[in-house]
Motif scaffolding. Structure first.
Motif, short mmCIF file in Angstrom:
data_model
loop_
_atom_site.label_atom_id
_atom_site.label_comp_id
_atom_site.label_asym_id
_atom_site.label_seq_id
_atom_site.Cartn_x
_atom_site.Cartn_y
_atom_site.Cartn_z
N MET A 34 -7.79 63.82 2.42
CA MET A 34 -7.04 64.98 1.80
C MET A 34 -5.69 64.24 1.34
N ARG A 35 -5.37 64.09 0.17
CA ARG A 35 -4.04 63.76 -0.27
C ARG A 35 -3.11 64.32 -0.92
N GLN A 36 -1.69 64.25 -0.45
CA GLN A 36 -0.79 65.19 -0.87
C GLN A 36 0.33 64.40 -1.83
N TYR A 37 0.46 64.70 -3.03
CA TYR A 37 1.31 64.12 -3.98
C TYR A 37 2.68 64.73 -4.04
N SER A 38 3.48 63.79 -4.60
CA SER A 38 4.69 64.28 -4.95
C SER A 38 4.94 64.20 -6.59
N VAL A 39 5.21 65.21 -7.13
CA VAL A 39 5.11 65.02 -8.72
C VAL A 39 6.23 64.75 -9.25
N GLN A 40 6.23 63.44 -10.10
CA GLN A 40 7.60 62.87 -10.42
C GLN A 40 7.66 63.37 -11.97
N ILE A 41 8.76 63.06 -12.65
CA ILE A 41 9.03 63.29 -14.06
C ILE A 41 8.09 62.60 -14.74
N LYS A 42 7.40 63.03 -15.95
CA LYS A 42 6.65 62.41 -16.83
C LYS A 42 5.43 62.50 -16.19
N GLU A 43 4.94 63.26 -15.10
CA GLU A 43 3.60 63.42 -14.73
C GLU A 43 3.32 62.37 -13.91
N ALA A 44 4.00 61.64 -13.33
CA ALA A 44 3.48 60.47 -12.59
C ALA A 44 3.37 61.14 -11.17
N LYS A 45 2.36 60.58 -10.52
CA LYS A 45 2.07 60.98 -9.08
C LYS A 45 2.13 59.93 -8.01
N ASP A 46 3.12 59.94 -7.23
CA ASP A 46 3.05 59.15 -6.07
C ASP A 46 2.40 59.88 -4.84
N ILE A 47 1.37 58.87 -4.17
CA ILE A 47 0.87 59.40 -3.01
C ILE A 47 1.86 59.53 -1.95
N GLU A 48 1.98 60.79 -1.40
CA GLU A 48 3.17 61.12 -0.30
C GLU A 48 2.69 61.01 1.14
N LYS A 49 1.18 61.32 1.08
CA LYS A 49 0.51 61.34 2.53
C LYS A 49 -0.93 61.36 2.34
N ILE A 50 -1.65 60.73 3.17
CA ILE A 50 -3.30 60.54 3.19
C ILE A 50 -3.54 61.06 4.52
N ILE A 51 -4.43 62.08 4.68
CA ILE A 51 -4.78 62.89 6.12
C ILE A 51 -6.21 62.75 5.93
N CYS A 52 -6.78 62.42 7.07
CA CYS A 52 -8.32 62.37 7.56
C CYS A 52 -8.59 63.60 7.49
N ASN A 53 -9.69 63.85 6.37
CA ASN A 53 -10.31 65.19 6.68
C ASN A 53 -10.93 65.54 7.75
N LYS A 54 -11.36 64.45 8.63
CA LYS A 54 -12.32 64.99 9.77
C LYS A 54 -11.54 65.12 11.09
N CYS A 55 -10.39 64.25 11.43
CA CYS A 55 -9.59 64.33 12.54
C CYS A 55 -8.20 64.99 12.15
N GLY A 56 -7.69 64.79 11.09
CA GLY A 56 -6.37 65.09 10.70
C GLY A 56 -5.17 64.16 11.09
N LYS A 57 -5.66 62.97 11.20
CA LYS A 57 -4.70 61.71 11.49
C LYS A 57 -3.93 61.54 9.96
N GLU A 58 -2.81 61.38 10.11
CA GLU A 58 -2.02 60.90 9.09
C GLU A 58 -1.85 59.43 8.74
N ILE A 59 -2.45 58.94 7.74
CA ILE A 59 -2.17 57.54 7.37
C ILE A 59 -0.76 57.17 6.83
N ILE A 60 0.18 56.64 7.40
CA ILE A 60 1.38 56.48 6.89
C ILE A 60 1.48 55.49 5.71
N ILE A 61 2.17 55.93 4.96
CA ILE A 61 2.57 55.55 3.38
C ILE A 61 3.84 54.87 3.39
N SER A 62 4.22 53.61 3.05
CA SER A 62 5.45 53.03 3.08
C SER A 62 5.46 52.30 1.70
N ARG A 63 6.24 52.67 0.80
CA ARG A 63 6.44 52.33 -0.48
C ARG A 63 5.37 52.51 -1.31
#
Length: 75
Positions: A1-30
């Motif tokens: 599951m991915r959570q995005y932050s919506v930027q101006i001009k409709e660009a989307k940056d991945i804010e979080k990636i979460i494992c759909n099975k266990c719920g672990k968050e994959i850390i996103i840096s830059r």
């Protein structure tokens, strides 16, 4: 599951990636995931009971390993 932050001009940056099975968050840096994961996107065809449905999910490496361990035919 991915959570995005919506930027101006409709660009989307991945804010979080979460494992759909266990719920672990994959850390996103830059905008870059700090560990590998499995990304699945499946559009079901006309011969299925899910005609044109799109399913998407993400699995962390541990959950991927657990899933493939149960395969009758090994990869």
């Amino acid at each position: 599951m991915r959570q995005y932050s919506v930027q101006i001009k409709e660009a989307k940056d991945i804010e979080k990636i979460i494992c759909n099975k266990c719920g672990k968050e994959i850390i996103i840096s830059r905008g870059v995931p700090q560990e590998d994961y499995l990304e699945v996107e499946k559009r079901w065809g006309y011969q299925s009971g899910k005609d044109n449905q799109v399913d998407c999910f993400d699995l962390c490496e541990d959950c991927y390993d657990e899933m493939v361990k149960g395969f009758k035919i090994k990869i």
